[in-house]
Design an enzyme around this catalytic site. Sequence first.
Site, PDB file in Angstrom:
ATOM      1  N   GLU A 234       0.813  -1.174  -0.012  1.00 32.25           N
ATOM      2  CA  GLU A 234      -0.070   0.075   0.078  1.00 32.25           C
ATOM      3  C   GLU A 234       0.630   1.184   0.069  1.00 32.25           C
ATOM      4  O   GLU A 234       2.010   1.171   0.665  1.00 32.25           O
ATOM      5  CB  GLU A 234      -0.743  -0.074   1.337  1.00 32.25           C
ATOM      6  CG  GLU A 234      -1.888  -0.799   1.606  1.00 32.25           C
ATOM      7  CD  GLU A 234      -2.449  -1.130   2.859  1.00 32.25           C
ATOM      8  OE1 GLU A 234      -2.436   0.112   3.493  1.00 32.25           O
ATOM      9  OE2 GLU A 234      -2.384  -2.156   3.425  1.00 32.25           O
TER      10      GLU A 234
ATOM     11  N   LYS B   8       2.174   4.788   1.486  1.00 32.44           N
ATOM     12  CA  LYS B   8       2.279   5.297   2.776  1.00 32.44           C
ATOM     13  C   LYS B   8       2.103   6.655   2.805  1.00 32.44           C
ATOM     14  O   LYS B   8       2.744   7.626   2.362  1.00 32.44           O
ATOM     15  CB  LYS B   8       3.640   5.029   3.186  1.00 32.44           C
ATOM     16  CG  LYS B   8       3.897   5.396   4.679  1.00 32.44           C
ATOM     17  CD  LYS B   8       5.201   4.828   5.304  1.00 32.44           C
ATOM     18  CE  LYS B   8       5.344   5.081   6.958  1.00 32.44           C
ATOM     19  NZ  LYS B   8       5.175   6.523   7.199  1.00 32.44           N
TER      20      LYS B   8
ATOM     21  N   TYR C  32      -7.031   2.471   6.359  1.00 35.18           N
ATOM     22  CA  TYR C  32      -5.956   1.303   6.094  1.00 35.18           C
ATOM     23  C   TYR C  32      -5.815   0.271   6.984  1.00 35.18           C
ATOM     24  O   TYR C  32      -5.081  -0.679   7.027  1.00 35.18           O
ATOM     25  CB  TYR C  32      -4.560   1.692   5.626  1.00 35.18           C
ATOM     26  CG  TYR C  32      -4.077   2.836   6.474  1.00 35.18           C
ATOM     27  CD1 TYR C  32      -3.520   2.264   7.741  1.00 35.18           C
ATOM     28  CD2 TYR C  32      -3.562   4.005   6.195  1.00 35.18           C
ATOM     29  CE1 TYR C  32      -3.094   3.216   8.767  1.00 35.18           C
ATOM     30  CE2 TYR C  32      -3.070   4.792   7.106  1.00 35.18           C
ATOM     31  CZ  TYR C  32      -2.833   4.524   8.349  1.00 35.18           C
ATOM     32  OH  TYR C  32      -2.387   5.240   9.305  1.00 35.18           O
TER      33      TYR C  32
ATOM     34  N   LYS D 195      10.705   3.272   3.151  1.00 32.99           N
ATOM     35  CA  LYS D 195      10.735   4.697   3.224  1.00 32.99           C
ATOM     36  C   LYS D 195      11.570   5.330   1.937  1.00 32.99           C
ATOM     37  O   LYS D 195      12.575   4.732   1.614  1.00 32.99           O
ATOM     38  CB  LYS D 195      11.365   5.427   4.398  1.00 32.99           C
ATOM     39  CG  LYS D 195      10.436   5.264   5.666  1.00 32.99           C
ATOM     40  CD  LYS D 195       9.415   6.136   5.946  1.00 32.99           C
ATOM     41  CE  LYS D 195       9.850   7.482   6.568  1.00 32.99           C
ATOM     42  NZ  LYS D 195       9.429   7.782   7.834  1.00 32.99           N
TER      43      LYS D 195
ATOM     44  N   CYS E 284      21.849  45.569  10.832  1.00 34.60           N
ATOM     45  CA  CYS E 284      20.683  45.251  10.710  1.00 34.60           C
ATOM     46  C   CYS E 284      19.669  45.526   9.466  1.00 34.60           C
ATOM     47  O   CYS E 284      19.624  46.893   9.178  1.00 34.60           O
ATOM     48  CB  CYS E 284      19.660  45.745  11.996  1.00 34.60           C
ATOM     49  SG  CYS E 284      17.769  45.458  11.879  1.00 34.60           S
TER      50      CYS E 284
ATOM     51  N   CYS F 264      16.706  48.192  10.539  1.00 32.12           N
ATOM     52  CA  CYS F 264      17.017  49.473  11.102  1.00 32.12           C
ATOM     53  C   CYS F 264      18.454  49.974  11.025  1.00 32.12           C
ATOM     54  O   CYS F 264      18.749  51.071  11.707  1.00 32.12           O
ATOM     55  CB  CYS F 264      16.488  49.460  12.760  1.00 32.12           C
ATOM     56  SG  CYS F 264      17.584  48.346  13.535  1.00 32.12           S
TER      57      CYS F 264
ATOM     58  N   CYS G  54      20.212  41.899  16.362  1.00 33.09           N
ATOM     59  CA  CYS G  54      20.265  43.395  16.444  1.00 33.09           C
ATOM     60  C   CYS G  54      19.601  43.995  17.768  1.00 33.09           C
ATOM     61  O   CYS G  54      18.586  43.501  18.190  1.00 33.09           O
ATOM     62  CB  CYS G  54      19.024  43.757  15.524  1.00 33.09           C
ATOM     63  SG  CYS G  54      18.524  45.490  15.652  1.00 33.09           S
TER      64      CYS G  54
ATOM     65  N   CYS H 215      13.465  48.681  16.515  1.00 29.86           N
ATOM     66  CA  CYS H 215      13.422  47.956  15.121  1.00 29.86           C
ATOM     67  C   CYS H 215      12.115  47.251  14.825  1.00 29.86           C
ATOM     68  O   CYS H 215      11.414  46.571  15.695  1.00 29.86           O
ATOM     69  CB  CYS H 215      14.625  46.895  15.341  1.00 29.86           C
ATOM     70  SG  CYS H 215      14.952  45.671  14.112  1.00 29.86           S
TER      71      CYS H 215
HETATM   72  S1  IVH Z   1      -0.553   0.517   8.709  1.00 28.08           S
HETATM   73  C1  IVH Z   1      -0.507  -1.643  13.124  1.00 28.08           C
HETATM   74  N1  IVH Z   1      -0.857   1.531   6.188  1.00 28.08           N
HETATM   75  O1  IVH Z   1       2.617   5.427   8.848  1.00 28.08           O
HETATM   76  C2  IVH Z   1      -0.478  -1.068  11.447  1.00 28.08           C
HETATM   77  N2  IVH Z   1       0.013   3.078   8.010  1.00 28.08           N
HETATM   78  O2  IVH Z   1       5.258   4.888   9.989  1.00 28.08           O
HETATM   79  C3  IVH Z   1      -0.649   0.357  11.578  1.00 28.08           C
HETATM   80  N3  IVH Z   1       0.715   5.305   7.541  1.00 28.08           N
HETATM   81  O3  IVH Z   1       1.526   4.979  12.172  1.00 28.08           O
HETATM   82  C4  IVH Z   1      -0.380   1.121  10.387  1.00 28.08           C
HETATM   83  N4  IVH Z   1      -0.134   4.917   5.283  1.00 28.08           N
HETATM   84  O4  IVH Z   1       0.428   6.713  10.675  1.00 28.08           O
HETATM   85  C5  IVH Z   1      -0.305   1.772   7.651  1.00 28.08           C
HETATM   86  N5  IVH Z   1      -1.149   2.531   4.346  1.00 28.08           N
HETATM   87  C6  IVH Z   1      -0.602   2.557   5.641  1.00 28.08           C
HETATM   88  C7  IVH Z   1      -0.078   3.733   5.913  1.00 28.08           C
HETATM   89  C8  IVH Z   1       0.243   3.863   7.401  1.00 28.08           C
HETATM   90  C9  IVH Z   1       0.571   5.804   6.419  1.00 28.08           C
HETATM   91  C10 IVH Z   1       1.191   5.829   8.780  1.00 28.08           C
HETATM   92  C11 IVH Z   1       0.836   5.361  10.096  1.00 28.08           C
HETATM   93  C12 IVH Z   1       1.719   4.850  10.864  1.00 28.08           C
HETATM   94  C13 IVH Z   1       2.873   5.297  10.182  1.00 28.08           C
HETATM   95  C14 IVH Z   1       3.955   4.184  10.242  1.00 28.08           C
END
Ligand code: IVH
Length: 680
Positions: A112, A114, A223, A310, A404, A407, A422, A428
Amino acid sequence: MSQEIQNTIITLTESLRKHNYDYYVLAMPTISDREFDAQLKELERLEAAYPQYKQANSPTSVVGGEITKDFNTVKHDVPMLSLGNTYSKEELYDFDNRVKKLIGDQFEYTCELKFDGLAIGIKYKNGVLTQALTRGDGVQGDDVTTNVKTIRSIPHKLVGNYPEEVEVRGEIFMHRKAFAKMNSDRVAAGEKPFANPRNSAAGTIKMQEQSEVAKRPLDAFLYHILGDEKEFKTHNGALLKAKAWGLPVNDDMRIAKTIDEVWAFIETWDKKRKDLSYDIDGIVIKVNDFNLQHDLGFTAKSPRWAIAYKFETERASTKLESISYQVGRTGAVTPVANLEPVLLLGTTVKRASLHNADVIAELDVRVGDTVFVEKGGEIIPKIVGVNLDERANTSPPTTFIHECPECSTTLIRKEGEAAHYCPNENGCPPQIKGRIEHFISRKALNIDSLGEGKISMLFDAGLVSTPADLFDLSFDQLNGLSKSVLNEETGETRLISLREKSAQKIIDGIQASKEISFDRVLYGIGIRFVGSTVAKKLAEHFKNIHALMEAELEALVNVDEIGDKIGQSVVDYFEISANREMVERLVAAGLQMEQEEGEAPLSSKLEGMKVVVSGVFTQFSRNELKAEIEKHGGQNVGSISAKTSFVLAGENMGPAKLEKAEKLGVRIVSEQEFIEMING
Ligand code: IVH
């Protein structure tokens, strides 16, 4: 007659409820916003005149107008955990290996997006939205139900075959375009823009005025479904169900049979994410089957069945056109890089902070350089390096300004401090205006009918140059006052003027601020290093402003947690006669300058003790325990040191804290022991 009025109120209430439903749930309004507002106004008028007929849950208080002073802290039924993070392909494959070791290789993943916003948990009982909590510290969060109800995509009522009780979790965010529009409106109105969509979504959800929240374009994706009867067997199946109940579930979700397929999904979205209308900061990978999720379980902090990958933060390269310098409330001068506009993660970046002279020297950044810009966690973009290959060999090193920019006073740099200042405090303009802005800010006097733009207007008109001047303002001085403002984007100037309604609001706001407690007035005065916590301590100790004004350094540093630096700053402040005069004018204006006596302590059992509260508790919430400590004469402190009297420890107290306490020989007290201690 009164029967007729009662009937009208009921009819209007029902009609507005229906239109809210059409608008928020079905997203199919059948009347115009204007008609809706007219009905709402009429209902408000009738309810004000005949409060006895106001219906429970009236739309006048459900949407628009509701003010939440302090959000209630509520414990989550199930703690709101975070996810483990990975940053490389290697770490991702390690995760896959860990999972396979525990459950074999007959399973699927879901992938999914994020979403980069703030987490929310929403409860539905019998299909009706009853509660929405922020994540908070994971154990308990803030009740932001009224604000969440303004989000159009979140239904107030589920449809279809929903369970009796269910909690859904997800992310609240703001689309980039909506964010940009909101920010340019703010700038045009003389208000400060938000740094990024995530910050503005997080700020918005904590706003006190629901009608303001409703104006801000928030959206959400859900989600995670929690519920007793999970008839569905997989995460993917649960989300499809949630979608059928009318909940906003994102469609860009895939099932992956292997980790290679997961990786392909990640690579695709790393490229495609810039085309989305909102920010994502990674991909979330979850084991799809609920039974297998159950087998894998949790570590103390996060599920073993899920992980976040990430994305690398995007970096752009652009030209540094010039460096300008901004002067803040305290006189600190901040260098700002003006950049050739460049697109970075969907927003155009034109400026970056350079922080101070040391940072400039360290980067050796020079006007004309090609620089690399990144958005850090806090997203005011920063310059992370210079492309030396493209430097003209004639460019001179940057020297920090000496005077400054506002001023022309010669700047000073105190020993041991990174910033240039300053020193022309009282002459000022940005310092003068900044002090008034601080005075009216939310944590201080909270005069929200004034803002940066209006203060500037009053200052330019020669009406205010100290916070005390606010209390001399009259309606006639404000009504009709105008100022031309330059829109930097378009180069156009616009005339903005205060009309009767705003003028009256300002006068009312100033009047109301006379009820604000002494510690907040003290914070608002803006003595250097006196933040709101220090102001509370000083107010509690000295009880009134005159005692504080006369206090010597020795008396000040005797106050718990007040050291030489703060103490000296207070002494210095009151040595200046202009400051004393200003404060006396505030006293004369009728502001609260005495500490209200709080509840008498219940006992002195914890007198003089410094206590650290840590972990999760079963009988009381953490805040309740902290309040108990104070009621019995003890003091709550944040971190463990040799001075700590004991640690009140619940479950899940972090191992690092435990180790520190043991090392320093600080006693660990359980919740039960503590209860016996104060009751015994
Ligand atoms: S699942 C127990 N799914 O990312 C599992 N989190 O870094 C709960 N987040 O705390 C999280 N998109 O605030 C999940 N598709 C997604 C997400 C997601 C964003 C955020 C969420 C979580 C944080 C973790």
